[in-house]
Design a protein around this motif. Structure first.
Motif, PDB file in Angstrom:
ATOM      1  N   LEU A 114       5.650   6.115  17.997  1.00  0.00           N
ATOM      2  CA  LEU A 114       4.861   5.703  17.069  1.00  0.00           C
ATOM      3  C   LEU A 114       4.517   7.017  15.962  1.00  0.00           C
ATOM      4  CD1 LEU A 114       3.099   3.225  15.817  1.00  0.00           C
ATOM      5  CD2 LEU A 114       1.160   4.075  17.262  1.00  0.00           C
ATOM      6  N   HIS A 115       4.205   8.133  16.688  1.00  0.00           N
ATOM      7  CA  HIS A 115       4.033   9.282  15.765  1.00  0.00           C
ATOM      8  C   HIS A 115       5.381   9.667  14.851  1.00  0.00           C
ATOM      9  CE1 HIS A 115       2.683  13.398  14.939  1.00  0.00           C
ATOM     10  NE2 HIS A 115       3.834  13.891  15.217  1.00  0.00           N
ATOM     11  N   GLU A 116       6.666   9.410  15.316  1.00  0.00           N
ATOM     12  CA  GLU A 116       7.820   9.820  14.652  1.00  0.00           C
ATOM     13  C   GLU A 116       7.900   8.849  13.463  1.00  0.00           C
ATOM     14  OE1 GLU A 116       9.805  12.048  14.626  1.00  0.00           O
ATOM     15  OE2 GLU A 116       8.548  13.244  16.331  1.00  0.00           O
ATOM     16  N   GLU A 117       7.431   7.336  13.889  1.00  0.00           N
ATOM     17  CA  GLU A 117       7.552   6.701  12.556  1.00  0.00           C
ATOM     18  C   GLU A 117       6.458   7.008  11.458  1.00  0.00           C
ATOM     19  OE1 GLU A 117       6.891   2.660  14.404  1.00  0.00           O
ATOM     20  OE2 GLU A 117       8.446   2.833  15.736  1.00  0.00           O
ATOM     21  N   HIS A 118       5.331   7.254  11.864  1.00  0.00           N
ATOM     22  CA  HIS A 118       4.178   7.642  10.863  1.00  0.00           C
ATOM     23  C   HIS A 118       4.755   8.785  10.028  1.00  0.00           C
ATOM     24  CE1 HIS A 118       0.625   5.394  12.911  1.00  0.00           C
ATOM     25  NE2 HIS A 118       1.521   4.518  12.469  1.00  0.00           N
ATOM     26  N   HIS A 119       5.424   9.693  10.732  1.00  0.00           N
ATOM     27  CA  HIS A 119       5.731  11.013  10.354  1.00  0.00           C
ATOM     28  C   HIS A 119       6.814  10.673   9.223  1.00  0.00           C
ATOM     29  CE1 HIS A 119       6.414  15.196   9.696  1.00  0.00           C
ATOM     30  NE2 HIS A 119       7.697  14.991   9.720  1.00  0.00           N
ATOM     31  N   ARG A 120       7.719   9.810   9.477  1.00  0.00           N
ATOM     32  CA  ARG A 120       8.781   9.440   8.489  1.00  0.00           C
ATOM     33  C   ARG A 120       8.118   8.595   7.365  1.00  0.00           C
ATOM     34  NH1 ARG A 120      12.336   8.791  13.244  1.00  0.00           N
ATOM     35  NH2 ARG A 120      11.533   6.705  13.514  1.00  0.00           N
ATOM     36  N   LEU A 121       7.038   7.785   7.578  1.00  0.00           N
ATOM     37  CA  LEU A 121       6.407   7.211   6.573  1.00  0.00           C
ATOM     38  C   LEU A 121       5.810   8.273   5.657  1.00  0.00           C
ATOM     39  CD1 LEU A 121       5.420   4.534   5.159  1.00  0.00           C
ATOM     40  CD2 LEU A 121       3.754   4.435   7.020  1.00  0.00           C
ATOM     41  N   VAL A 122       5.245   9.148   6.063  1.00  0.00           N
ATOM     42  CA  VAL A 122       4.433  10.340   5.328  1.00  0.00           C
ATOM     43  C   VAL A 122       5.785  11.153   4.531  1.00  0.00           C
ATOM     44  CG1 VAL A 122       3.385  12.523   5.115  1.00  0.00           C
ATOM     45  CG2 VAL A 122       2.716  10.720   6.691  1.00  0.00           C
ATOM     46  N   GLU A 123       6.806  10.925   4.851  1.00  0.00           N
ATOM     47  CA  GLU A 123       7.838  11.701   4.181  1.00  0.00           C
ATOM     48  C   GLU A 123       8.519  10.928   3.135  1.00  0.00           C
ATOM     49  OE1 GLU A 123      10.714  12.423   7.149  1.00  0.00           O
ATOM     50  OE2 GLU A 123      10.289  14.545   7.346  1.00  0.00           O
ATOM     51  N   ALA A 124       8.238   9.312   3.489  1.00  0.00           N
ATOM     52  CA  ALA A 124       8.644   8.600   2.310  1.00  0.00           C
ATOM     53  C   ALA A 124       7.705   8.361   1.272  1.00  0.00           C
ATOM     54  CB  ALA A 124       8.945   6.982   3.142  1.00  0.00           C
ATOM     55  N   ILE A 125       6.473   8.505   1.583  1.00  0.00           N
ATOM     56  CA  ILE A 125       5.314   8.634   0.474  1.00  0.00           C
ATOM     57  C   ILE A 125       5.313   9.953  -0.340  1.00  0.00           C
ATOM     58  CG2 ILE A 125       3.029   8.295   0.162  1.00  0.00           C
ATOM     59  CD1 ILE A 125       2.664   6.701   2.638  1.00  0.00           C
ATOM     60  N   ALA A 126       5.643  10.782   0.305  1.00  0.00           N
ATOM     61  CA  ALA A 126       5.810  12.201  -0.485  1.00  0.00           C
ATOM     62  C   ALA A 126       6.891  12.263  -1.101  1.00  0.00           C
ATOM     63  CB  ALA A 126       5.802  13.377   0.674  1.00  0.00           C
ATOM     64  N   ALA A 159       0.909  -1.249   0.201  1.00  0.00           N
ATOM     65  CA  ALA A 159      -0.126  -0.016  -0.038  1.00  0.00           C
ATOM     66  C   ALA A 159       0.851   1.239   0.175  1.00  0.00           C
ATOM     67  CB  ALA A 159      -0.967  -0.161   1.179  1.00  0.00           C
ATOM     68  N   ALA A 160       1.832   1.233   0.654  1.00  0.00           N
ATOM     69  CA  ALA A 160       2.641   2.608   0.854  1.00  0.00           C
ATOM     70  C   ALA A 160       3.555   2.922  -0.649  1.00  0.00           C
ATOM     71  CB  ALA A 160       3.722   2.295   1.832  1.00  0.00           C
ATOM     72  N   GLY A 161       3.939   1.570  -0.998  1.00  0.00           N
ATOM     73  CA  GLY A 161       4.756   1.852  -2.575  1.00  0.00           C
ATOM     74  C   GLY A 161       3.665   2.549  -2.940  1.00  0.00           C
ATOM     75  N   LEU A 162       2.518   1.786  -3.490  1.00  0.00           N
ATOM     76  CA  LEU A 162       1.578   2.488  -4.300  1.00  0.00           C
ATOM     77  C   LEU A 162       1.076   3.955  -4.058  1.00  0.00           C
ATOM     78  CD1 LEU A 162      -0.915  -0.620  -4.651  1.00  0.00           C
ATOM     79  CD2 LEU A 162       0.513   0.198  -6.378  1.00  0.00           C
ATOM     80  N   GLY A 210       7.966  10.070  -3.342  1.00  0.00           N
ATOM     81  CA  GLY A 210       7.515   9.711  -4.746  1.00  0.00           C
ATOM     82  C   GLY A 210       8.261   8.298  -5.136  1.00  0.00           C
ATOM     83  N   ASP A 211       9.181   7.976  -3.914  1.00  0.00           N
ATOM     84  CA  ASP A 211      10.003   6.707  -4.141  1.00  0.00           C
ATOM     85  C   ASP A 211       9.300   5.568  -3.558  1.00  0.00           C
ATOM     86  OD1 ASP A 211      12.075   4.740  -4.160  1.00  0.00           O
ATOM     87  OD2 ASP A 211      13.390   6.170  -3.801  1.00  0.00           O
ATOM     88  N   ALA A 212       8.876   4.631  -4.781  1.00  0.00           N
ATOM     89  CA  ALA A 212       8.032   3.724  -4.002  1.00  0.00           C
ATOM     90  C   ALA A 212       8.831   2.621  -3.309  1.00  0.00           C
ATOM     91  CB  ALA A 212       7.192   2.926  -5.360  1.00  0.00           C
ATOM     92  N   ALA A 213      10.072   2.259  -3.593  1.00  0.00           N
ATOM     93  CA  ALA A 213      10.711   1.262  -3.024  1.00  0.00           C
ATOM     94  C   ALA A 213      11.116   1.811  -1.523  1.00  0.00           C
ATOM     95  CB  ALA A 213      12.361   1.184  -3.764  1.00  0.00           C
ATOM     96  N   ARG A 214      11.695   3.111  -1.470  1.00  0.00           N
ATOM     97  CA  ARG A 214      11.844   3.650   0.046  1.00  0.00           C
ATOM     98  C   ARG A 214      10.477   3.622   0.672  1.00  0.00           C
ATOM     99  NH1 ARG A 214      12.614  10.211   0.998  1.00  0.00           N
ATOM    100  NH2 ARG A 214      12.233  10.002   3.207  1.00  0.00           N
ATOM    101  N   ALA A 215       9.365   3.861   0.198  1.00  0.00           N
ATOM    102  CA  ALA A 215       8.120   3.758   0.967  1.00  0.00           C
ATOM    103  C   ALA A 215       7.815   2.284   1.380  1.00  0.00           C
ATOM    104  CB  ALA A 215       6.796   4.328  -0.018  1.00  0.00           C
ATOM    105  N   ARG A 216       8.022   1.346   0.488  1.00  0.00           N
ATOM    106  CA  ARG A 216       7.711   0.147   0.734  1.00  0.00           C
ATOM    107  C   ARG A 216       8.635  -0.396   1.969  1.00  0.00           C
ATOM    108  NH1 ARG A 216       7.404  -0.767  -4.875  1.00  0.00           N
ATOM    109  NH2 ARG A 216       9.669  -1.453  -4.865  1.00  0.00           N
TER     110      ARG A 216
END
Length: 216
Positions: free
Chosen positions: A176-188, A97-100, A190-196
């Motif tokens: 958990l908040h910090e992890e979620h924030h970094r996940l948003v940065e990975a999604i933002a 889901a994150a990669g997509l 545009g790098d699918a591999a990084r987000a996955r």
């Protein structure tokens, strides 16, 4: 003859009963091993036994209760292997889901994710565990929605309640908040591999925390 008008309130009652019983399990008001008695639940909720019976069937399909006999239904006790299997599936599906999402997220999508994070941080600051859990679950649901894959959404739907239950076991809210924030940065990015990869690592961290909380 049953009309559309008759069916509408009946469907709403079924949904209300199912949501209430699921919430009692998720919040710990109904604990593993507790018995669900149709008559008592129906009286307490002010409904007939039919919507309670249907809710129990749905909860069995979702993995929350076990029907031991026609007259005995109990809240399921998750063994370590059950939790491990849930995390195996969660890691695969949420990293997908994150990669997509990384390839499809627009600015409005990213703003929605940031708002959910901000709301969750405020709830955590108030010590509101139930609200924090709901918002953290919505955060992950939003990523799935952004991914825009109907089959992925369908696969995750039956697991939604149990995944929310797993989320509720992690009360390391600032981490958990910090992890979620970094996940948003990975999604933002545009790098699918990084987000996955980051989504997978996030699930692995939660696996360790949850297993420790539940089993020591």
């Amino acid at each position: 003859m049953t009309t559309t008008e008759d069916r509408a309130p009946l469907a709403a009652t079924r949904r209300r009963v199912l949501d209430e019983l699921r919430e009692r399990i998720l919040s710990g008001r109904l604990r593993p091993g507790d018995r669900l008695v149709e008559r008592e639940l129906a009286d307490g909720l002010g409904v007939s036994r039919v919507p309670v019976r249907e809710a129990i069937r749905s909860l069995e399909a979702e993995g929350f209760v076990v029907v031991e006999s026609p007259r005995r239904v109990v809240v399921r006790t998750l063994a370590r292997v059950d939790v491990e299997e849930l995390f195996d599936v969660r890691e695969s599906l949420e990293s997908l889901a994150a990669g997509l999402a990384a390839t499809r997220a627009g600015q409005s999508d990213l703003r929605r994710l940031e708002r959910l994070l901000a709301d969750a941080a405020r709830a955590a600051a108030r010590g509101d565990a139930a609200r924090t859990t709901v918002l953290n679950s919505r955060f992950h649901d939003e990523i799935v929605a952004i991914a825009g894959n109907t089959l992925l959404t369908t696969l995750l739907a039956p697991l939604e309640g149990r995944l929310r239950w797993l989320t509720s076991q992690n009360e390391h809210w600032s981490d958990l908040h910090e992890e979620h924030h970094r996940l948003v940065e990975a999604i933002a990015s545009g790098d699918a591999a990084r987000a996955r990869e980051y989504a997978a690592e996030h699930v692995r961290v939660n696996r360790r925390v949850t297993l420790e909380a539940l089993f020591g």
